[in-house]
Design an enzyme around this catalytic site. Structure first.
Site, PDB file in Angstrom:
ATOM      1  N   HIS A   8       0.280  -1.220  -0.099  1.00  0.00           N
ATOM      2  CA  HIS A   8      -0.197   0.142   0.042  1.00  0.00           C
ATOM      3  C   HIS A   8       1.058   1.592  -0.031  1.00  0.00           C
ATOM      4  O   HIS A   8       0.331   1.822   0.007  1.00  0.00           O
ATOM      5  CB  HIS A   8      -0.474   0.042   1.195  1.00  0.00           C
ATOM      6  CG  HIS A   8      -1.954  -1.303   1.202  1.00  0.00           C
ATOM      7  ND1 HIS A   8      -3.664  -0.556   0.699  1.00  0.00           N
ATOM      8  CD2 HIS A   8      -2.238  -2.112   1.631  1.00  0.00           C
ATOM      9  CE1 HIS A   8      -4.254  -1.705   0.883  1.00  0.00           C
ATOM     10  NE2 HIS A   8      -2.799  -2.607   1.496  1.00  0.00           N
TER      11      HIS A   8
ATOM     12  N   LYS B  22      -8.757  13.530   5.046  1.00  0.00           N
ATOM     13  CA  LYS B  22      -7.544  12.956   4.477  1.00  0.00           C
ATOM     14  C   LYS B  22      -7.079  12.559   6.080  1.00  0.00           C
ATOM     15  O   LYS B  22      -6.863  14.091   6.606  1.00  0.00           O
ATOM     16  CB  LYS B  22      -6.699  13.010   3.978  1.00  0.00           C
ATOM     17  CG  LYS B  22      -6.418  13.930   2.969  1.00  0.00           C
ATOM     18  CD  LYS B  22      -5.489  13.835   1.706  1.00  0.00           C
ATOM     19  CE  LYS B  22      -6.651  13.622   0.573  1.00  0.00           C
ATOM     20  NZ  LYS B  22      -6.640  12.379  -0.098  1.00  0.00           N
ATOM     21  N   ARG B  23      -5.486  11.417   6.339  1.00  0.00           N
ATOM     22  CA  ARG B  23      -5.361  11.408   6.968  1.00  0.00           C
ATOM     23  C   ARG B  23      -3.912  13.284   6.787  1.00  0.00           C
ATOM     24  O   ARG B  23      -4.571  13.505   6.156  1.00  0.00           O
ATOM     25  CB  ARG B  23      -4.199  10.623   7.680  1.00  0.00           C
ATOM     26  CG  ARG B  23      -4.946   9.126   7.990  1.00  0.00           C
ATOM     27  CD  ARG B  23      -5.761   9.510   9.535  1.00  0.00           C
ATOM     28  NE  ARG B  23      -4.337   9.585  10.452  1.00  0.00           N
ATOM     29  CZ  ARG B  23      -4.222   8.955  11.348  1.00  0.00           C
ATOM     30  NH1 ARG B  23      -4.311   7.937  11.458  1.00  0.00           N
ATOM     31  NH2 ARG B  23      -2.797   8.941  12.215  1.00  0.00           N
TER      32      ARG B  23
ATOM     33  N   LYS C 268       0.613  14.197   1.813  1.00  0.00           N
ATOM     34  CA  LYS C 268      -0.503  14.588   0.743  1.00  0.00           C
ATOM     35  C   LYS C 268      -1.192  16.091   1.033  1.00  0.00           C
ATOM     36  O   LYS C 268      -1.878  16.799   0.401  1.00  0.00           O
ATOM     37  CB  LYS C 268      -1.833  13.691   2.095  1.00  0.00           C
ATOM     38  CG  LYS C 268      -1.649  12.690   2.027  1.00  0.00           C
ATOM     39  CD  LYS C 268      -2.596  12.388   3.392  1.00  0.00           C
ATOM     40  CE  LYS C 268      -2.713  10.880   3.284  1.00  0.00           C
ATOM     41  NZ  LYS C 268      -3.232  10.224   2.225  1.00  0.00           N
TER      42      LYS C 268
ATOM     43  N   THR D 168      -9.215   6.670  -2.013  1.00  0.00           N
ATOM     44  CA  THR D 168     -10.090   6.204  -1.989  1.00  0.00           C
ATOM     45  C   THR D 168     -10.649   7.285  -1.699  1.00  0.00           C
ATOM     46  O   THR D 168     -12.005   7.173  -1.962  1.00  0.00           O
ATOM     47  CB  THR D 168     -10.597   4.761  -1.189  1.00  0.00           C
ATOM     48  OG1 THR D 168      -9.555   5.147   0.149  1.00  0.00           O
ATOM     49  CG2 THR D 168      -9.806   3.547  -1.718  1.00  0.00           C
TER      50      THR D 168
ATOM     51  N   LYS E 297     -15.018   8.720  -3.753  1.00  0.00           N
ATOM     52  CA  LYS E 297     -16.304   8.489  -2.639  1.00  0.00           C
ATOM     53  C   LYS E 297     -16.204   9.979  -3.448  1.00  0.00           C
ATOM     54  O   LYS E 297     -17.495  10.013  -3.310  1.00  0.00           O
ATOM     55  CB  LYS E 297     -15.530   8.254  -1.402  1.00  0.00           C
ATOM     56  CG  LYS E 297     -15.227   7.096  -0.772  1.00  0.00           C
ATOM     57  CD  LYS E 297     -14.817   7.007   0.863  1.00  0.00           C
ATOM     58  CE  LYS E 297     -13.876   5.578   0.769  1.00  0.00           C
ATOM     59  NZ  LYS E 297     -13.171   5.841   2.046  1.00  0.00           N
TER      60      LYS E 297
HETATM   61  C1  Z57 Z   1      -2.520   3.636   4.753  1.00  0.00           C
HETATM   62  O1  Z57 Z   1      -3.997   3.916   5.185  1.00  0.00           O
HETATM   63  C2  Z57 Z   1      -2.156   3.843   3.602  1.00  0.00           C
HETATM   64  C3  Z57 Z   1      -0.963   2.958   3.070  1.00  0.00           C
HETATM   65  C4  Z57 Z   1       0.079   2.384   4.019  1.00  0.00           C
HETATM   66  O2  Z57 Z   1       0.782   1.869   3.531  1.00  0.00           O
HETATM   67  C5  Z57 Z   1      -0.824   2.667   5.864  1.00  0.00           C
HETATM   68 BR1  Z57 Z   1      -0.016   1.965   6.600  1.00  0.00          BR
HETATM   69  C6  Z57 Z   1      -1.637   2.929   5.622  1.00  0.00           C
HETATM   70  C7  Z57 Z   1      -3.004   3.661   2.234  1.00  0.00           C
HETATM   71  C8  Z57 Z   1      -2.805   4.615   0.856  1.00  0.00           C
HETATM   72  O3  Z57 Z   1      -1.822   5.444   1.241  1.00  0.00           O
HETATM   73  C9  Z57 Z   1      -3.534   5.163  -0.064  1.00  0.00           C
HETATM   74  O4  Z57 Z   1      -2.596   5.688  -0.703  1.00  0.00           O
HETATM   75  C10 Z57 Z   1      -4.445   4.083  -0.295  1.00  0.00           C
HETATM   76  O5  Z57 Z   1      -5.555   4.624  -0.965  1.00  0.00           O
HETATM   77  C11 Z57 Z   1      -4.952   3.179   0.914  1.00  0.00           C
HETATM   78  O6  Z57 Z   1      -3.691   3.296   2.178  1.00  0.00           O
HETATM   79  C12 Z57 Z   1      -5.180   2.246   0.869  1.00  0.00           C
HETATM   80  O7  Z57 Z   1      -4.325   1.019  -0.837  1.00  0.00           O
END
Ligand code: Z57
Length: 832
Positions: free
Chosen positions: A367, A558-559, A564, A666, A670
């Site tokens: 991810h 978002k976080r 970001k 994501t 949405k």
């Molecule tokens: C997290 O929320 C994501 C990646 C990570 O390695 C960790 Br730990 C937590 C997120 C990404 O930052 C997003 O870009 C992505 O859409 C989401 O994971 C789901 O794949």
């Protein structure tokens, strides 16, 4: 059968308004223990949830039984996070009894909204990764796929965020405080999980060298099951979360007082394993307790998976035909060593057979490419906490490197990059490499991200195993994120194209032609306006700020993370503020900047950005010279429930990460599905969103991932020059650095200004500023033409069908898991 039980049995399943009403009262009196006059909203919520749960149980058992009888191949989604949110509306909606429930409550003089609002938000996750897991559960159940979620039942979910004097302060999130009506405790489903101790070598019955893990501490993992209601209520899957329980293998009778107290202390310590979710999103802390959490839930899950498999099978060779285990990031990757241990040490398989089975069973989703998020546990720590696993990892590594060495003709640098052990500095186990090697498929979460995986972190592995990496672009469940969160728009859509889109979002493409229909446009705007009013009321309640419903709702939720680039948005906000002050006679398009998001408690820069947004809001919102044309709000405690209110109300969706850094995103999906236009970089899934919605219906700006890469490779750039050549950027930065927003502490934002200037501006905020402002201007101009804006908004909604998590999960099912839908048989006993 006793007639009384029989009638009660039927009552528990009835779906009509009267039956529901009687059930609510029955639960209220006999389980909550209150009468209707004394009941609080929370009492009603519990009664309603328990009554709804009754309507799920028969079908849940039918589903489980069907999987068992067919000996279906199951998929097990192992995730340290499930960011579920509330379940009442979700359950009612998927069961198709929203209206009936509303009417039943109405007859009791209760408002559905009040009851829904009494439910705590299950926040067992940080952000995208955890929410993705929750969307996948919904999609698997909605498509009849035999999918199980496995994770941890944290006593404390993600912290509650409050602002005190503009600073983020964290409070414990006690979501279980008043009980959880959705879960079933399974005190009999209990597995031992070991830590520490040492490894003993011995000769097995045929004289072969063998190993056992001895003198270890033991903790028990106890299961809690939550039914996962699929759309239409046909399939009800299971989310199994583990809670830590101390063993009772000490005898209270024989303790003196001191030992007794110590034993109880031990009990509390071991139960800390499932106490709290680590609050970092895409960064690792390397804490021992976290490693123990990872092993705890992975080991319990694997024991459970093997137990289920062995009900039907007497050898392990068929395991990969009956179980697919998906690793949600590397957090459960220790499972690869654990399955090897279970197969080799406990079930006496030969190493090579065990390895083939393991690899054919596991698959791994990556991810992030951010180096600070790639897990690498110190060898010393794993040796101490999981001594047998460290040996197994060494063995996997040795066998792999030996095989590779033959073909690597002396390229030692390459071998050391492929190694499971990072030998630079303190020796560490690279969990990504372990996950890659122990899986038959490895996937990224957007097309761009997957390409970058091949070119960067996994370049050597990709060369070695060219068929292993594949892409599975993320998706979102249209049930929660359109049908439930946005009833105004969903009902409008359904009047025009029917309700097929609920289970097949590709059908939403039928709305395309409605973009040119003036009547539809008017109704689409009306739905958006309704949602904006709802958000405006929420903003007023949460922040005390009054915002204009007819302003552009420009949303970044978002976080908080530097990559970001909330800072880019803040700089544009300040520049816009200055322009509005400089040109008070221009008829400005009013703008409301909506921010929300949590910062990891130890991420100081992210917390400083929160304070900056709050400080800018204070100045801008109270400056009469902008005539209310600009408002800035930072909503506290962003979570799934807040997202459900914010997202349907957005006009403009901020997806502005430095290109190459957001794996997918994501929230971008949405927001676009709910008819917001995206302003974004060519990063993550934005690239694919542009392809689907059309380049004319999205505001793309900034450097590409390749340009970012080239710029960094060539030694970066000088932000000072960029700033000097852009007066509005210079002025905004000067205001921050001289204390225009922090008169009480003029140096407060020095670290931010420093990072953007002498610090080299790693995230290219200044480099992208001018083009971002150009795109923002284009958006503001377009908003003046409300027909044209609405047309593009409709085309966004209509063209987002592909981003359903149903599509994503189907791709996993076909290309990675090889699992197929099972139709549960509900032998006439259940409803409908
Ligand atoms: C997290 O929320 C994501 C990646 C990570 O390695 C960790 Br730990 C937590 C997120 C990404 O930052 C997003 O870009 C992505 O859409 C989401 O994971 C789901 O794949």
């Amino acid at each position: 059968m006793d007639a009384r039980f029989k009638s009660r049995d039927i009552e528990r399943r009835s779906l009509d308004v009267d039956g529901l009403k009687r059930s609510f009262l029955e639960w209220l009196v006999y389980s909550v223990g209150k009468d209707a006059r004394a009941a609080t909203r929370r009492d009603w919520f519990h009664s309603v949830a328990l009554a709804v749960r009754d309507r799920v149980v028969d079908r849940w058992m039918d589903t489980t039984r069907s999987y068992y009888q067919e000996d279906a191949k199951r998929v097990y989604y192992l995730s340290l996070e499930f960011l579920i949110g509330r379940l009442l509306t979700n359950s009612l909606s998927n069961l198709g009894i929203m209206d009936e429930c509303r009417q039943a409550l109405d007859r009791l003089g209760l408002s559905m909204d009040d009851v829904v609002d009494a439910e705590p938000d299950a926040a067992l996750g940080n952000g995208g990764l955890g929410r993705l897991a929750a969307c996948f559960l919904d999609s698997m159940a909605s498509q009849g796929l035999p999918g199980y979620g496995y994770g941890i039942r944290y006593e404390f979910g993600l912290f509650e965020q409050r602002f005190e004097n503009g600073w983020q302060v964290e409070y414990p999130e006690q979501w279980l405080q008043f009980g959880n009506p959705w879960e079933f405790a399974r005190p009999e489903v209990l597995y031992p999980v070991q830590f520490y101790g040492r490894v003993e070598e011995f000769r097995d019955s045929v004289g072969e060298r063998a190993y056992r893990w001895v003198d270890a501490d033991r903790v028990l993992a106890m299961a809690y099951d939550t039914p996962v209601v699929g759309y239409g209520g046909e399939t009800i899957n299971t989310l199994r979360l583990w809670s830590a329980r101390a063993t009772r293998d000490f005898n209270f009778g024989h303790f003196n007082d001191g030992a007794y107290m110590k034993a109880v202390e031990q009990k509390i310590l071991s139960e800390n394993l499932s106490r709290v979710l680590y609050p970092n999103d895409a960064t690792e802390t390397g804490k021992e307790l976290r490693l123990k959490q990872e092993y705890f839930f992975t080991s319990a899950s694997l024991q459970d998976i093997l137990r289920r498999y062995l009900q039907h099978h007497s050898s392990f060779e068929n395991l990969p035909n009956k179980a697919a285990i998906q690793l949600n990031d590397t957090h459960p990757a220790i499972g690869i060593a654990e399955l090897m241990r279970l197969l080799v040490d406990q079930h006496a398989l030969r190493w090579d057979d065990a390895w083939d089975i393991t690899r054919a069973t596991f698959a791994y989703t990556n991810h992030t490419l951010l180096p600070e998020a790639l897990e690498a546990w110190p060898v010393r720590m794993i040796e101490r906490v999981l001594p047998r696993h460290m040996q197994i990892i060494y063995e996997i590594n040795a066998k792999f490197l030996n095989r590779t060495k033959a073909r690597a003709d002396g390229d030692n640098a390459r071998l050391s990059r492929l190694s499971l052990i990072d030998e630079r500095g303190e020796r560490r186990v690279r969990m990504g490499n372990l996950a890659f090697l122990g899986s038959h498929k490895v996937n990224g979460v957007s097309a761009l991200h997957t390409e970058l995986m091949k070119q960067t972190v996994f370049a050597d592995f990709h060369q070695e195993f060219p068929d292993r990496i594949n892409n599975k672009t993320n998706g979102i469940t249209p049930r929660r994120w359109l049908k439930q969160a946005n009833p105004a728009l969903s009902e409008l859509i359904t009047t025009r194209i029917g309700e097929g889109w609920n289970s097949d979002l590709s059908q939403i493409a039928a709305l395309r032609e409605k973009a040119d229909d003036v009547v539809f446009r008017e109704e689409f705007r009306r739905a958006k306006r309704k949602n904006k009013k709802r958000l405006a009321a929420y903003i007023a309640r949460q922040t005390g700020e009054e915002v204009l419903v007819d302003s552009i709702f420009d949303v970044q939720v978002k976080r908080m993370h530097e990559y970001k680039r909330q800072l880019l948005n803040v700089l544009h906000t300040i520049a816009l503020y200055n322009e509005m002050r400089d040109n008070p006679t221009v008829s400005w398009v009013p703008v409301t900047k909506v921010f929300a998001g949590k910062a990891a408690p130890s991420y100081h820069m992210a917390k400083l950005i929160i304070k900056l947004i709050n400080d800018v809001a204070k100045v801008v919102n109270h400056d009469p010279s902008v005539h209310d044309n600009l408002k800035v709000v930072l909503l506290p405690n962003y979570n799934v429930t807040a997202a459900e209110i914010i997202i349907p109300a957005a006009d403009l969706s901020e997806q502005i990460s430095t290109a190459g850094m957001e794996a997918s995103g994501t929230g971008n999906m949405k927001l676009a599905l709910n008819g917001a236009l995206t302003i974004g970089t060519l990063d993550g899934a934005n690239v694919e969103i542009r392809e689907h919605v059309g380049a004319d219906n999205i505001f793309i700006f900034g450097m590409t991932a390749d340009e970012v890469n080239d710029l960094r490779a060539s030694g970066g750039f000088n932000p000072r020059e960029v700033i000097a050549s852009n007066p509005s950027l210079k002025r905004a930065l000067d205001m921050i650095s001289t204390g225009a927003f922090s008169p009480d502490d003029r140096n407060r934002y020095h670290p931010i200004v420093q990072a953007l200037t002498d610090g080299g501006d790693h995230f290219l905020v200044t480099a992208d500023f001018a083009d971002y402002c150009r795109a923002q201007d284009a958006a503001m101009q377009l908003y003046r033409d409300s027909e044209e804006w609405t047309r593009k908004a409709i085309l966004n909604t209509a063209n987002m069908g592909w981003f359903s998590s149903d599509r994503t999960v189907n791709e996993y099912a076909q290309e990675i898991w090889d699992v197929h839908p099972v139709k549960p048989s509900h032998d006439g006993e259940g409803f409908r």
